[in-house]
Design a protein around this motif. Structure first.
Motif, PDB file in Angstrom:
ATOM      1  N   GLY A  76     -38.078  22.909 -72.288  1.00  0.00           N
ATOM      2  CA  GLY A  76     -38.176  23.340 -73.682  1.00  0.00           C
ATOM      3  C   GLY A  76     -37.777  22.246 -74.649  1.00  0.00           C
ATOM      4  O   GLY A  76     -38.432  22.037 -75.677  1.00  0.00           O
ATOM      5  N   SER A 135     -47.330  26.953 -72.372  1.00  0.00           N
ATOM      6  CA  SER A 135     -46.076  26.286 -72.739  1.00  0.00           C
ATOM      7  C   SER A 135     -45.923  26.228 -74.254  1.00  0.00           C
ATOM      8  O   SER A 135     -44.816  26.401 -74.784  1.00  0.00           O
ATOM      9  CB  SER A 135     -46.050  24.871 -72.150  1.00  0.00           C
ATOM     10  N   TYR A 153     -42.678  27.537 -76.262  1.00  0.00           N
ATOM     11  CA  TYR A 153     -41.689  26.672 -76.921  1.00  0.00           C
ATOM     12  C   TYR A 153     -41.714  26.858 -78.438  1.00  0.00           C
ATOM     13  O   TYR A 153     -40.679  26.750 -79.103  1.00  0.00           O
ATOM     14  CB  TYR A 153     -41.816  25.204 -76.484  1.00  0.00           C
ATOM     15  N   LEU A 156     -36.670  27.541 -71.034  1.00  0.00           N
ATOM     16  CA  LEU A 156     -37.585  26.838 -71.939  1.00  0.00           C
ATOM     17  C   LEU A 156     -37.399  27.319 -73.388  1.00  0.00           C
ATOM     18  O   LEU A 156     -37.330  26.515 -74.330  1.00  0.00           O
ATOM     19  CB  LEU A 156     -39.021  27.052 -71.463  1.00  0.00           C
ATOM     20  N   ALA A 170     -36.026  24.874 -76.366  1.00  0.00           N
ATOM     21  CA  ALA A 170     -36.818  24.650 -77.590  1.00  0.00           C
ATOM     22  C   ALA A 170     -35.991  24.982 -78.822  1.00  0.00           C
ATOM     23  O   ALA A 170     -36.058  24.276 -79.840  1.00  0.00           O
ATOM     24  CB  ALA A 170     -38.082  25.510 -77.537  1.00  0.00           C
TER      25      ALA A 170
END
Lengths: 58, 381
Positions: B56, B136, B140, B295, B299
């Motif tokens: 992340g 992804s 994120y 993740l 982030a």
């Protein structure tokens, strides 16, 4: 950051953490620290419990 | 809308006072969370959570974009983001394929070569451009507090669950067994053929470039690609399987459906003993779910540190509805395609699965359509 955006983000994290906690409480199996798999898979037998994006139906 | 996000992100960076106390508190919370996961599900789960934080942080720190990388190449012929993806895949593959060839306890991302793979990847490629986020990317950006991606995520979970639920019917349209290039060509052969293919694509992108530095300036994105490759190899070593995202989201949906009274024991996918065991067990036992949670946390920390947390988004009602609907389409199509940009494109190719290459071609074609669709919906920038 506006109050409204902050509230949405707080709601998102509250729902996510609530979901994880509820799932843990509702789960029929409990983690046994004396029977947990080795810290990493390399060099040990595969645990055989997993699923992955590439998994196909039976 | 995306232009609004970018402008707001820049403003947020300028405004950011980089409150060190809050950032230190976030780091502390991440450590506490990793310890809590370790306590609840074991050291392997704790390590996977930490690896997820790394994913992340690396993705959010430079806004590493699979979706944006393709879109900027399609629109501007700027290959920067695309080249970073190829670097990530190539580096991970250089470690992953020798590991898979010599260590039977580790598994690759091998999936059937099916009609559903082509259809699903094409639709996913188009939808990810509309949503401005792939597997992804959606995750994120949700972690970064982007309201548009917060709206995408619930649909993504529902779509992933439903796609897996219906997967057997889609496979009935036609399917060939998985093809492992490691088995077919040997580790050396698979590495040479795949690295040559990646190099050829990179050379083509470079030769046809019209601009560079449109979105990503400096070496940051390449450093992030190297970091992501390291984390991905660690993920394989610890979990015994490659990095994935969508399966975990679908499992969350399956758990919610089961709580709501849906009996999944007879379903061709969720009724398998492995999946029934995972539905019954805490989601912290599932490697994909744990890295997904890490993740999101990584982030959040990276965005807070960069001052890009919670970007302001100006979207019409139609665009909000599009976000929710596109989330469902993203999740559903990703399960038909045996993964998203991570589980199929990255993990498939880097572990030597032929389905990763088919996913790449079909999703890229879908993205060309999706970029036009994005313009029609007024989602420029």
């Amino acid at each position: 950051m506006s109050m409204r955006r902050g509230a949405w983000i707080a709601l998102f994290w509250a729902l996510l953490l609530g979901f994880v906690a509820l799932d843990y409480v509702k789960s029929r199996t409990r983690h046994d620290p004396f029977a947990e798999p080795p810290p990493w898979a390399l060099g040990h037998a595969a645990s055989g419990r997993g699923g992955h994006c590439s998994s196909a139906p039976r | 809308m995306a232009a609004g996000v970018a402008a707001a992100s820049a403003a947020a960076t300028a405004r950011s006072s980089r409150r060190p106390g809050r950032i230190a508190a976030l780091y502390l919370l991440a450590i506490v969370a990793a310890l809590a996961v370790t306590f609840a599900a074991g050291l392997r789960a704790g390590l996977l959570f930490a690896i997820g934080v790394g994913f992340g942080a690396a993705l959010a720190a430079v806004s590493f974009g699979f979706t944006t990388g393709w879109r900027i190449w399609i629109r501007e012929r700027d290959p920067t983001g695309f080249l970073a993806q190829l670097l990530l895949i190539g580096l991970a593959m250089a470690a992953t394929i020798p590991l898979l060839a010599t260590r039977p306890e580790l598994a690759g991302a091998y999936a059937p070569l099916s009609v559903s793979l082509v259809l699903g990847a094409f639709v996913f490629g188009a939808a990810m451009q509309v949503a401005d986020g792939c597997g992804s990317g959606s995750l994120y950006k949700a972690g970064m507090g982007n309201p548009f991606n917060l709206a995408v995520l619930p649909g993504f979970i529902a779509g992933s669950f439903l796609g897996a639920t219906h997967l057997d019917r889609w496979l009935a349209l036609g399917s060939l067994p998985p093809v492992s290039l490691v088995d077919a060509l040997g580790a050396g052969g698979a590495l040479i053929v795949q690295l040559a293919a990646l190099a050829a694509i990179a050379a083509l992108l470079w030769r046809t470039r019209r601009a560079t530095g449109v979105r990503w300036k400096g070496k940051g994105i390449y450093v992030a690609a190297i970091a992501l490759a390291v984390f991905a190899v660690l993920n394989l070593v610890v979990a015994g399987q490659p990095w994935g995202i969508v399966y975990g989201l679908g499992l969350w949906g399956a758990k919610i459906a089961t709580w709501a009274g849906w009996d999944l024991t007879a379903n061709a996918f969720w009724g398998r003993p492995e999946q029934q065991a995972q539905i019954a067990a805490p989601l912290l036992d599932d490697p994909t779910s744990v890295t997904n949670l890490g993740l999101l946390a990584g982030a959040l920390i990276a965005a807070a540190q960069r001052g890009t947390f919670a970007p302001q988004v100006h979207a019409t009602a139609t665009q909000w509805v599009a976000a929710v609907v596109t989330g469902v389409v993203l999740g559903y199509s990703a399960r038909l395609a045996f993964g998203c940009n991570i589980g199929a494109y990255f993990a498939g190719i880097s572990t030597g699965s032929a389905h990763g290459w088919i996913w790449f071609g079909a999703a890229f074609a879908g993205s060309v359509v999706g970029v036009r669709l994005r313009d029609k919906l007024g989602l420029k920038g």
